[in-house]
Write an enzyme that holds these catalytic residues in place. Structure first.
Site, PDB file in Angstrom:
ATOM      1  N   ASP A 328       0.767  -1.238  -0.074  1.00 10.22           N
ATOM      2  CA  ASP A 328      -0.155   0.107   0.024  1.00 10.22           C
ATOM      3  C   ASP A 328       0.771   1.190   0.059  1.00 10.22           C
ATOM      4  O   ASP A 328       1.958   1.185   0.831  1.00 10.22           O
ATOM      5  CB  ASP A 328      -0.750   0.023   1.199  1.00 10.22           C
ATOM      6  N   GLU A 370       0.814  -1.153  -4.828  1.00  6.63           N
ATOM      7  CA  GLU A 370      -0.499  -0.247  -5.131  1.00  6.63           C
ATOM      8  C   GLU A 370      -0.029   1.077  -5.547  1.00  6.63           C
ATOM      9  O   GLU A 370       0.348   1.959  -4.633  1.00  6.63           O
ATOM     10  CB  GLU A 370      -1.133  -0.351  -3.798  1.00  6.63           C
TER      11      GLU A 370
END
Length: 679
Positions: A328, A370
């Site tokens: 992330d 991501e």
């Protein structure tokens, strides 16, 4: 002597035992390979928690006796010999002592390797024999919040049959590690990477779930937040308590001079409710970098102790059975004054280092980047230049997602085709993750130059897309919500479910066909397609999204509804989606290692791609308009190398074709998508 100076070492270090003896053929700067006992690092969890139960002879259960430990050691040595040069190469781009740091990290990897269960060692072996497992056309992903899908981890386990029936082989459960209390940015403000959210279960429940999923042929993907931790995380608490080693885990400045200089070039992530990129903390008596929210402290990756912490977290969770890590906010990892602090080269060096350690300790694991970034920056996350094929195995094809919605709004494939044609080929060992919706908002990552090449003004087109998908443009059938309206830049993003954005909520007569077209493009482009929870049955926006006070300031919860069990499918979407998944499974052309060629649109309203496999070619034609579109059957025959057959319907495309004005016409119905091969 410890490898890292005291101020750079992780918490409560143990005195290392004697180093492992050099292995025959040792490689690397130190000339030694750690043995399978771990090379002398105190584990963050009790040693052996994940090791298989021992037999009387001391060999792990499932082995053949005393020879097995020697084989394990030999495997470890071979992996270190193969991967250590890549580790040193990556560390040299970032840290001053790459050889010494590599020794420290390899020893840590050896410790986690020794703790890995027999079952997971066997998975590592199977994956090493089939390294393309995540690229195969039978792969289908599904993403959901565990609590909103099934209540808790035990509830998810009870819904495995539902996932299997849909054809799911990869399950991404949104953040489930322990977040801070209260607002946690949807779970992305992590308080502990080593505990599961208490309302979802325990770490033991997580390991039990991964085992049940694995037995059903489903790999678990877990979010790993790399850019920041919660203010309440142990590292931050120790920094606030005055520990200088932990203060150096963050970017802390005594006054506003450096933060003000940074903010000259930093874009704001949440301008509505978290403007700026630094926050004053009284306990620190300083300004700490907080790119996202004031309670999310950016970690300092220039400190090698931070790299070691995250490497250990990855390998420990991998030993709990996690097979895919969604990295992330990876684009934000490296900070450099005078830049946007996004997409800097050091990000890819750090990813390569983490990936190498995974290849040594737990090679069944893959990484998913991501990186929701512009088209020029996107390909690097799968590897370019010296990082080619050495960083993430998967990356979100954000550009495809954005252009699918742009095509539907404009009823024109020209801009999308031009933009996607510019993307370079990805390494053959990697894959895009293709998707239409996810837990997040849609940011209109459309390049100004691409827009100009299509005769559009980039800023005005992005503004149009927000207005259209919010339902504010005349004739719009979309029903989304504007997210993060930035009056300074004019940028807006959009929240909303696939079905509501595609017109189902508005009652548009073409909505169901439009939803199926989106699914068919995502499944037929190539890569690993991932469905967002509820999109398989057309769940609409949750108009009570703000009833929970913790969600009231964040309208992304509008497309994060609770799954309504028993699930109803009034529009028959799930059955037709299952058919697409079944057809896809039998098409080798859709293996992610086969490159996708984006063709010039045969007509303005048709998006076209071609994939050439050794067994033949496949062409995808997608009508992005509510009117019939005509294409040349002769040209299609030439592209696939024989009489064209639509694999979705099994229909030979010469049958019943209208010859059209030029005697060669083939009609695509409104929003029809064809996957065409030679018959």
């Amino acid at each position: 002597m410890p490898l890292l100076p005291r101020r750079h070492r992780p918490p409560t270090p143990a005195a290392p035992p004697a180093a492992a003896a050099p292995a025959p053929g040792g490689v690397g700067g130190s000339g030694r390979v750690p043995d399978a006992s771990g090379g002398g690092h105190e584990p963050s969890r009790p040693a052996g928690r994940h090791a298989g139960p021992a037999t009387e002879e001391g060999a792990p259960r499932g082995t053949t006796g005393p020879a097995a430990p020697d084989l394990r050691a030999e495997v470890l040595a071979a992996r270190v010999e193969r991967w250590r040069p890549d580790l040193v190469e990556a560390l040299a781009e970032v840290y001053p002592d790459p050889e010494g740091l590599a020794d420290d990290l390899v020893a840590l990897a050896a410790q986690r390797y020794a703790e890995r269960s027999d079952e997971l060692h066997h998975l590592d072996l199977r994956r090493s024999l089939a390294p393309d497992w995540f690229q195969r056309p039978e792969m289908l992903g599904y993403a959901a919040y565990a609590d909103r899908f099934a209540g808790d981890l035990a509830g998810v386990a009870e819904r495995i049959d539902y996932l299997r029936d849909l054809g799911v082989t990869y399950l991404h459960l949104m953040p489930l590690l322990e977040p801070r209390p209260g607002d946690s940015d949807g779970g992305y403000a992590v308080q502990s990477y080593r505990r599961v959210r208490s309302d979802l279960g325990t770490t033991e429940d997580l390991a039990a779930l991964t085992a049940r999923l694995r037995a059903s042929g489903i790999s678990l993907c877990l979010d790993l937040v790399l850019n920041h931790v919660a203010r309440e995380h142990e590292w931050a608490e120790r920094a606030r308590a005055g520990d200088p080693a932990y203060r150096d885990y963050f970017y802390v400045h005594p006054d506003r001079s450096v933060p003000d200089a940074f903010e000259q070039t930093l874009p704001e992530v949440f301008p509505d409710f978290a403007p700026g990129s630094f926050s004053f903390d009284a306990d620190l008596d300083g300004w700490v970098m907080t790119t996202f929210n004031t309670f999310q402290w950016d970690v300092n990756w220039s400190n090698p102790a931070v790299l070691r912490e995250y490497a250990d977290i990855i390998m420990t969770l991998a030993n709990d059975g996690v097979e895919v890590f969604r990295l992330d906010a990876i684009a934000f990892l490296w900070k450099q004054l005078g830049t946007t602090c996004q997409n800097l080269p050091q990000v890819h060096a750090l990813t390569q280092a983490l990936r190498v350690l995974g290849r040594i300790a737990c090679p069944a694991v893959v990484f998913k980047a991501e990186a929701i970034v512009g088209p020029d920056d996107l390909p690097a996350y799968l590897g370019q230049g010296r990082h080619h094929g050495k960083v993430s195995d998967l990356a979100y094809h954000n550009a495809l997602m954005v252009h699918v919605w742009s095509m539907l709004a404009t009823k024109d494939a020209g801009l999308a085709s031009r933009a996607l044609q510019r993307l370079p080929a990805t390494p053959a060992s990697t894959s895009w993750v293709t998707y239409a919706r996810c837990h997040d908002d849609i940011g209109w990552a459309i390049d100004d130059a691409d827009a100009a090449a299509a005769g559009l003004d980039g800023h005005l087109h992005r503004r149009f897309l927000s207005q259209f998908h919010a339902g504010d443009f005349p004739g719009s059938w979309a029903r989304g919500l504007v997210f993060q309206d930035n009056p300074r830049t004019g940028d807006q993003r959009i929240s909303g479910s696939l079905a509501s954005l595609a017109g189902l909520e508005a009652g548009d007569p073409h909505a169901v066909d439009r939803i199926l077209a989106v699914h068919a493009v995502v499944l037929g482009f190539g890569g690993l397609p991932v469905l967002w929870m509820g999109d398989e049955v057309g769940l609409l926006n949750d108009h009570d999204w703000d009833a929970n006070p913790a969600h009231a300031a964040d309208n992304r919860w509008v497309h994060r509804p609770v799954m309504p069990w028993p699930v109803e499918d009034p529009h028959g979407l799930r059955g037709r989606l299952r058919h697409l998944v079944g057809v896809r499974r039998d098409l080798p052309h859709l293996h992610a290692g086969v490159p996708t060629e984006v063709l010039d649109p045969p007509v303005s309203g048709v998006f076209a791609t071609r994939r050439v496999h050794p067994l033949g070619a496949m062409v995808m034609l997608a009508n992005v308009t509510p009117e019939p579109q005509w294409v040349s059957r002769g040209r299609l025959t030439s592209l696939v190398g024989g009489p064209p057959v639509d694999r979705i319907t099994g229909r030979a495309l010469g049958e019943g074709a209208d010859p059209g004005a030029d005697g060669d016409g083939l009609a695509l119905a409104p929003y029809e998508v064809l996957w065409v091969c030679a018959g």
